[in-house]
Write a protein that holds these residues in place. Structure first.
Motif, PDB file in Angstrom:
ATOM      1  N   UNK A 357     -22.378  12.748  17.852  1.00  0.00           N
ATOM      2  CA  UNK A 357     -21.739  13.136  18.419  1.00  0.00           C
ATOM      3  C   UNK A 357     -21.780  12.703  20.179  1.00  0.00           C
ATOM      4  N   UNK A 358     -20.773  12.315  20.479  1.00  0.00           N
ATOM      5  CA  UNK A 358     -20.807  11.813  21.506  1.00  0.00           C
ATOM      6  C   UNK A 358     -20.558  13.408  22.653  1.00  0.00           C
ATOM      7  N   UNK A 359     -20.552  13.232  24.469  1.00  0.00           N
ATOM      8  CA  UNK A 359     -19.880  14.176  25.146  1.00  0.00           C
ATOM      9  C   UNK A 359     -18.443  13.592  25.485  1.00  0.00           C
ATOM     10  N   UNK A 360     -17.599  13.685  25.257  1.00  0.00           N
ATOM     11  CA  UNK A 360     -15.581  12.116  25.569  1.00  0.00           C
ATOM     12  C   UNK A 360     -15.334  13.737  25.598  1.00  0.00           C
ATOM     13  N   UNK A 361     -14.520  13.229  26.902  1.00  0.00           N
ATOM     14  CA  UNK A 361     -13.481  13.877  27.775  1.00  0.00           C
ATOM     15  C   UNK A 361     -11.958  14.666  26.734  1.00  0.00           C
ATOM     16  N   UNK A 362     -11.783  15.329  26.050  1.00  0.00           N
ATOM     17  CA  UNK A 362     -10.922  15.476  25.104  1.00  0.00           C
ATOM     18  C   UNK A 362      -9.320  15.424  25.766  1.00  0.00           C
ATOM     19  N   UNK A 363      -8.569  15.539  26.705  1.00  0.00           N
ATOM     20  CA  UNK A 363      -7.689  15.744  27.146  1.00  0.00           C
ATOM     21  C   UNK A 363      -6.760  13.737  27.378  1.00  0.00           C
ATOM     22  N   UNK A 364      -8.950  12.670  27.562  1.00  0.00           N
ATOM     23  CA  UNK A 364      -8.284  11.378  27.722  1.00  0.00           C
ATOM     24  C   UNK A 364      -8.237  10.903  26.390  1.00  0.00           C
ATOM     25  N   UNK A 365      -8.879  11.457  25.584  1.00  0.00           N
ATOM     26  CA  UNK A 365      -8.442  10.743  23.743  1.00  0.00           C
ATOM     27  C   UNK A 365      -7.788  11.489  23.086  1.00  0.00           C
ATOM     28  N   UNK A 366      -6.692  12.286  23.597  1.00  0.00           N
ATOM     29  CA  UNK A 366      -5.845  12.472  23.726  1.00  0.00           C
ATOM     30  C   UNK A 366      -4.950  11.593  24.069  1.00  0.00           C
ATOM     31  N   UNK A 367      -4.768  11.273  24.896  1.00  0.00           N
ATOM     32  CA  UNK A 367      -4.081  10.535  25.726  1.00  0.00           C
ATOM     33  C   UNK A 367      -4.204   9.243  24.933  1.00  0.00           C
ATOM     34  N   UNK A 368      -5.515   8.793  24.583  1.00  0.00           N
ATOM     35  CA  UNK A 368      -5.562   7.463  23.984  1.00  0.00           C
ATOM     36  C   UNK A 368      -4.703   7.586  22.687  1.00  0.00           C
ATOM     37  N   UNK A 369      -4.389   9.202  22.135  1.00  0.00           N
ATOM     38  CA  UNK A 369      -4.368   8.695  20.633  1.00  0.00           C
ATOM     39  C   UNK A 369      -3.099   9.306  20.432  1.00  0.00           C
ATOM     40  N   UNK A 370      -1.997   9.100  21.973  1.00  0.00           N
ATOM     41  CA  UNK A 370      -0.709   9.788  21.779  1.00  0.00           C
ATOM     42  C   UNK A 370       0.540   9.058  21.969  1.00  0.00           C
ATOM     43  N   UNK A 371      -0.838   7.125  22.066  1.00  0.00           N
ATOM     44  CA  UNK A 371       0.569   6.081  21.644  1.00  0.00           C
ATOM     45  C   UNK A 371       0.308   5.742  19.638  1.00  0.00           C
ATOM     46  N   UNK A 372       1.683   4.792  20.193  1.00  0.00           N
ATOM     47  CA  UNK A 372       2.008   4.534  18.874  1.00  0.00           C
ATOM     48  C   UNK A 372       1.702   3.083  17.942  1.00  0.00           C
TER      49      UNK A 372
END
Length: 407
Positions: A357-372
């Motif tokens: 694992x790497x420390x990462x920003x869950x908010x940014x990850x959510x934003x990336x994965x919210x795309x179509x």
């Protein structure tokens, strides 16, 4: 080589006409359900088919008709797969071809047959017989939209495309239409694709080009891991572009292969994008593998994982599910070398490095994965081989669609 995408589908190349009508194959439905593609001159032809041991009757008839490596028409119905119907199904698939051939004044083996829909239900051949005169009468250069609509089942949008490129001073056009939404792990599912081109090419090299293309496009799609009984990809090349006939694997063959692969990649991605109930297109890129085969198997394992698919539906950066899917694919790799990155139009975020694992920003990850459209990039750091495979997320709607498919 310059490739230009243009409007149109299977009627974009010279000398091709198409049509689509409603003939009433599915009780209670008023959608178009019978399609026809016609070449005004005899064409070189080739096909690729499902690897499922249970095959639809149309596949047996089409294979038989393609033993001479030429054809002039393809008749396709939706609403009924004409599969698991015994000798009755074979006779009706043959009848479809013979009825259409008579109407077009062709030999029966110059007509190919395809079907898609419910398995195990006798085909209403009378509805098709009654529809063929109108289907033939409606043939036109503008008929690709009707034909494309007529082959759809649970598809939510039409899938058709056309492009042009040059060989010397001759403009070559390729057109395609496809259907596919569920029961898809092509190798091939329920997936049908029909490709037309005005290129002049030997039947043997046409088959070679189709096989090469299918292996890196349609066969790298999986919506749900179920390989259908009726899948096929057919191509007709009628030579109307009047280019010097391609008879060897030279630069002209390579130009055609590149264009065909380019077009088929987009068609394959559209099939994955339109997976039943899907809200997102997933592309899994496996890089740094020991072989192309390893990369494809690993990518398919990720794309087919219900846990990965549901995580993508929920925009959850649960990368552990990706490593889990890689791990049960029965392909040798070093678990302590793997990197995983998510990418989309919203950005890129690495979530796993060297298998940890790497420390990462869950908010940014959510934003990336919210795309179509989401890319799951996996680097194995083992070799120089790679593969891209396509699938979709798994939503509540998939269960709803497949829970009452026959009704």
């Amino acid at each position: 080589m310059d490739i230009k995408y243009i409007n149109g589908g299977v009627t974009a190349p010279k000398g091709f006409l198409a049509s689509g009508i409603h003939c009433g194959l599915k009780p209670g439905s008023l959608k178009k359900d019978l399609a026809l593609i016609y070449s005004e001159v005899p064409a070189a032809a080739a096909g690729m088919y499902t690897k499922n041991k249970v095959k639809g009757a149309p596949i047996y008839i089409t294979k038989e008709h393609l033993t001479n490596k030429k054809a002039q028409a393809i008749i396709i119905n939706s609403g009924n797969a004409n599969t698991c119907t015994g000798d009755d199904g074979l006779q009706k698939a043959k009848k479809m071809a013979s009825l259409q051939a008579k109407e077009l004044k062709l030999k029966t083996d110059d007509v190919l047959v395809a079907s898609t829909g419910v398995i195990g239900v006798p085909l209403n051949i009378d509805a098709i017989k009654n529809g063929i005169p109108l289907l033939t009468e409606n043939l036109s250069m503008e008929g690709s939209n009707d034909a494309s609509e007529a082959i759809m089942t649970t598809d939510t949008f039409q899938k058709q495309l056309a492009l042009e490129f040059y060989i010397g001073d001759k403009k070559i056009t390729i057109g395609a239409m496809a259907k596919g939404s569920g029961m898809i792990e092509p190798n091939m599912g329920t997936m049908l694709s029909f490709i037309t081109t005005d290129l002049s090419i030997s039947p043997e090299l046409l088959h070679e080009a189709l096989k090469s293309t299918v292996n890196v496009t349609y066969n790298r799609v999986s919506v749900d891991g179920d390989t259908s009984t009726n899948d096929m990809v057919l191509i007709l090349a009628n030579g109307s572009a009047e280019n010097p006939t391609i008879t060897k694997k030279d630069e002209n063959y390579d130009a055609f292969l590149n264009a065909l692969t380019d077009l088929s990649t987009i068609m394959a991605k559209n099939i994955a994008k339109d997976g039943e109930g899907a809200t997102k297109l997933l592309e899994c890129q496996i890089i740094g593998a020991k072989s192309d085969k390893d990369a494809v198997v690993l990518g398919k394992s990720v794309i087919n994982s219900s846990l990965v698919k549901t995580a993508m539906f929920g925009s959850d950066a649960n990368w552990g599910r990706i490593l889990c899917a890689l791990g049960y694919a029965d392909i040798d790799f070093d678990t302590e070398k793997v990197d995983v990155t998510f990418e989309s139009s919203a950005g890129s975020i690495k979530v796993c490095e060297a298998g940890s694992s790497l420390p990462f920003d869950e908010g940014i990850a959510k934003k990336v994965l919210n795309e179509k459209e989401i890319v799951i990039k996996v680097n194995l750091f083992l070799g120089n081989h790679s593969a891209y495979v396509w699938g979709c997320d798994l939503s509540y709607e998939y269960v709803k669609i497949n829970g009452d498919y026959r009704s």
